[in-house]
Write an enzyme that holds these catalytic residues in place. Structure first.
Site, PDB file in Angstrom:
ATOM      1  N   ARG A  38       0.912  -1.114  -0.109  1.00 35.38           N
ATOM      2  CA  ARG A  38       0.081  -0.212  -0.043  1.00 35.38           C
ATOM      3  C   ARG A  38       0.927   1.117  -0.059  1.00 35.38           C
ATOM      4  O   ARG A  38       1.887   1.517   0.851  1.00 35.38           O
ATOM      5  CB  ARG A  38      -0.901   0.116   1.169  1.00 35.38           C
ATOM      6  CG  ARG A  38      -1.983  -0.995   0.905  1.00 35.38           C
ATOM      7  CD  ARG A  38      -3.013  -1.009   2.018  1.00 35.38           C
ATOM      8  NE  ARG A  38      -3.952  -2.234   2.056  1.00 35.38           N
ATOM      9  CZ  ARG A  38      -4.928  -2.473   1.397  1.00 35.38           C
ATOM     10  NH1 ARG A  38      -5.457  -1.534   0.512  1.00 35.38           N
ATOM     11  NH2 ARG A  38      -5.621  -3.390   1.372  1.00 35.38           N
ATOM     12  N   ASN A  94       4.300   6.567 -13.652  1.00 39.36           N
ATOM     13  CA  ASN A  94       5.077   7.942 -13.994  1.00 39.36           C
ATOM     14  C   ASN A  94       6.511   7.774 -14.376  1.00 39.36           C
ATOM     15  O   ASN A  94       7.099   6.670 -13.954  1.00 39.36           O
ATOM     16  CB  ASN A  94       4.966   8.618 -13.123  1.00 39.36           C
ATOM     17  CG  ASN A  94       3.735   9.132 -12.231  1.00 39.36           C
ATOM     18  OD1 ASN A  94       2.564   9.295 -13.110  1.00 39.36           O
ATOM     19  ND2 ASN A  94       3.279   9.051 -11.097  1.00 39.36           N
ATOM     20  N   HIS A 107       7.329   1.312 -10.685  1.00 42.23           N
ATOM     21  CA  HIS A 107       6.176   0.664  -9.945  1.00 42.23           C
ATOM     22  C   HIS A 107       4.904   1.218 -10.602  1.00 42.23           C
ATOM     23  O   HIS A 107       4.650   2.282 -11.443  1.00 42.23           O
ATOM     24  CB  HIS A 107       5.976   1.398  -8.532  1.00 42.23           C
ATOM     25  CG  HIS A 107       6.564   2.831  -8.501  1.00 42.23           C
ATOM     26  ND1 HIS A 107       7.639   3.344  -8.671  1.00 42.23           N
ATOM     27  CD2 HIS A 107       5.525   3.923  -8.400  1.00 42.23           C
ATOM     28  CE1 HIS A 107       7.560   4.621  -8.772  1.00 42.23           C
ATOM     29  NE2 HIS A 107       6.462   4.947  -8.728  1.00 42.23           N
TER      30      HIS A 107
HETATM   31  P1  AMP Z   1       5.882   8.270  -8.030  1.00 36.61           P
HETATM   32  O1  AMP Z   1       5.690   9.461  -7.778  1.00 36.61           O
HETATM   33  O2  AMP Z   1       5.215   7.653  -9.157  1.00 36.61           O
HETATM   34  O3  AMP Z   1       7.320   7.921  -8.219  1.00 36.61           O
HETATM   35  O4  AMP Z   1       5.360   7.374  -6.860  1.00 36.61           O
HETATM   36  C1  AMP Z   1       6.033   7.066  -5.823  1.00 36.61           C
HETATM   37  C2  AMP Z   1       5.280   6.470  -4.677  1.00 36.61           C
HETATM   38  O5  AMP Z   1       5.685   5.989  -3.715  1.00 36.61           O
HETATM   39  C3  AMP Z   1       4.333   7.872  -4.242  1.00 36.61           C
HETATM   40  O6  AMP Z   1       2.858   7.726  -4.320  1.00 36.61           O
HETATM   41  C4  AMP Z   1       4.709   7.793  -2.576  1.00 36.61           C
HETATM   42  O7  AMP Z   1       3.541   8.227  -1.757  1.00 36.61           O
HETATM   43  C5  AMP Z   1       5.037   6.329  -2.309  1.00 36.61           C
HETATM   44  N1  AMP Z   1       5.952   6.136  -1.562  1.00 36.61           N
HETATM   45  C6  AMP Z   1       7.124   6.628  -1.103  1.00 36.61           C
HETATM   46  N2  AMP Z   1       7.605   5.953  -0.246  1.00 36.61           N
HETATM   47  C7  AMP Z   1       6.853   4.994   0.255  1.00 36.61           C
HETATM   48  C8  AMP Z   1       7.064   3.932   1.276  1.00 36.61           C
HETATM   49  N3  AMP Z   1       8.134   3.875   2.099  1.00 36.61           N
HETATM   50  N4  AMP Z   1       5.977   2.993   1.247  1.00 36.61           N
HETATM   51  C9  AMP Z   1       4.975   3.099   0.439  1.00 36.61           C
HETATM   52  N5  AMP Z   1       4.984   3.917  -0.561  1.00 36.61           N
HETATM   53  C10 AMP Z   1       5.675   4.969  -0.469  1.00 36.61           C
END
Ligand code: AMP
Ligand code: ZN
Length: 120
Positions: A38, A94, A107
């Protein structure tokens, strides 16, 4: 990138650390190829990240069509298990700064559980 630089990227990568269980995450699924957990800052009632175990920095670096497909098929399965397949969901990946990427280990975002606004 040199082998040494690649090793360093993997050592320091947030999602590689989650894969290695060095930092905690709310993991909902894992297998030999992917881990799904999540999002720490959810943008919808369901916000799950489907992450390959192997480090790939951006979609530009993604070379394996089977891995790309596996991410989508895993997200589809999780959407079904989380009960949002019929109501609907969104898959987002992204790429780089202008695409909104903040974690440089690819991801697939699985978002759902509410009406999502139109992006385009
Ligand atoms: P992006 O901006 O597409 O690179 O997505 C990165 C996502 O990772 C964001 O939605 C963050 O909220 C999420 N994120 C960052 N650190 C963590 C973490 N430790 N555990 C879960 N999600 C994370
Ligand atoms: Zn990584």
């Amino acid at each position: 990138m040199t082998d040494e630089a690649a090793d360093k990227a993997v050592d320091n990568c947030l999602f590689c650390k989650i894969v290695r269980k060095e930092i905690p995450a709310d993991v909902i699924y894992e297998d030999d190829t992917v881990i799904a957990f999540r999002d720490i800052t959810p943008q919808a009632p369901v916000h799950v990240l489907v992450v390959p175990r192997t480090h790939v920095s951006t979609v530009n670096d993604l070379e394996d069509p089977a891995l790309a497909g596996y991410l989508i098929m895993t997200a589809k399965k999780l959407a079904n298990e989380l009960g949002i397949d019929e109501s609907g969901y969104r898959l987002v990946m992204n790429c780089n700064e202008q695409g909104g990427q903040t974690v440089f280990h690819i991801h697939l975002h699985l978002l759902g559980g509410q009406q999502l606004g139109h992006l385009i």
